[in-house]
Design a protein around this motif. Structure first.
Motif, PDB file in Angstrom:
ATOM      1  N   GLY A 191       0.776  -1.229   0.000  1.00 41.07           N
ATOM      2  CA  GLY A 191       0.000   0.000   0.000  1.00 41.07           C
ATOM      3  C   GLY A 191       0.813   1.288   0.000  1.00 41.07           C
ATOM      4  O   GLY A 191       0.239   2.380  -0.005  1.00 41.07           O
ATOM      5  N   GLN A 199      -1.568   5.102  -4.994  1.00 38.83           N
ATOM      6  CA  GLN A 199      -2.288   5.711  -3.880  1.00 38.83           C
ATOM      7  C   GLN A 199      -2.744   7.122  -4.238  1.00 38.83           C
ATOM      8  O   GLN A 199      -3.880   7.514  -3.932  1.00 38.83           O
ATOM      9  N   LEU A 249      -6.009   2.602  -4.457  1.00 44.57           N
ATOM     10  CA  LEU A 249      -5.857   1.714  -3.308  1.00 44.57           C
ATOM     11  C   LEU A 249      -6.850   2.112  -2.232  1.00 44.57           C
ATOM     12  O   LEU A 249      -6.947   3.283  -1.864  1.00 44.57           O
TER      13      LEU A 249
END
Length: 246
Positions: free
Chosen positions: A48, A69, A74
């Motif tokens: 992540g 991100q 995500l």
């Protein structure tokens, strides 16, 4: 697609992950199981972009986790639901889209709440909901963001066993409907087997001990828990865990 190539993570000279090679296909549901301290949460954080690898690389559709991100590709669901206490369930679901500069879709958010069993609770604040209900809101929030990848770090860890089973069925149904790529960390071997297309077993050394292909019907409900196929695969994963710590 998520690619991990030789990923390692060190914390002040302590090796948390070492030599992680793993490919996760689009729309796949992958669980990561292992005891405390084996590196499974560190693995999720590396995917992540919350933890930079000290060796190797992580790529999401060819991009770095930071790029994925920034593009709201995500979605995260943690053990602590992290809902805003002053917002309603609907407002919590739409919040991440607003933060990402996207138009909140209130009607879609309420449909998502209904799909996780919260019809009639759209205006409830977190303090008015049970732990399981708040986790349902958190899951709906991650989906509403529109992310391609959902990263879930023991989201049922604080819930009782019956609620965990119910949420597991719901999450699996949502995954089938929404076709997200899911990486789900858990301590529970039965939970890991029930949810997964593939189950990654982490060993004590921060390495992957084995990856199991889970042979269960795509559509699953509570009846699966009593099946021989389920029990045999749970036993196989447990054997691998015990052997890695022998």
């Amino acid at each position: 697609m998520i690619d991990l190539d030789g990923v390692g993570v060190d914390f002040e000279g302590v090796r948390a992950l070492e030599g992680i090679d793993l490919r996760i296909e689009d729309d796949e549901f992958v669980t990561v199981v292992g005891p405390s301290g084996c590196g499974k949460t560190t693995l999720l954080r590396a995917i992540g972009g919350l933890q930079a690898p000290t060796a190797g690389a992580v790529r999401i559709d060819g991009d770095s986790p930071a790029v994925a991100q920034a593009g709201a590709r995500l979605g995260f669901v943690f053990q602590n639901h992290t809902l805003l206490p002053w917002k309603s369930a609907t407002e919590n679901v739409t919040f991440l889209r607003e933060m990402a500069g996207e138009e909140p879709r209130r009607e879609e958010a309420q449909d998502l709440l209904a799909s996780v069993g919260l019809e009639g609770f759209e205006d409830a604040k977190p303090r008015e909901l049970s732990g399981g209900m708040n986790q349902r809101v958190a899951i709906a929030r991650a989906i509403h963001l529109g992310a391609d990848v959902l990263l879930m770090d023991e989201p049922f860890g604080e819930l009782d066993e019956i609620t965990r089973d119910e949420l597991g069925v719901e999450v699996r149904d949502i995954w089938r409907r929404e076709r997200k790529t899911v990486v789900f960390v858990t301590h529970s071997v039965p939970e890991a087997v029930f949810l997964a297309d593939r189950c990654v077993v982490m060993g004590a050394t921060g390495r992957i001990e084995r990856v199991f292909e889970i042979d269960l019907p795509t559509s699953r409900d509570e009846d699966v828990f009593g099946s021989r196929a389920f029990q045999e695969q749970v036993a196989a994963v447990r054997r691998t865990l015990h052997e890695s710590y022998a």
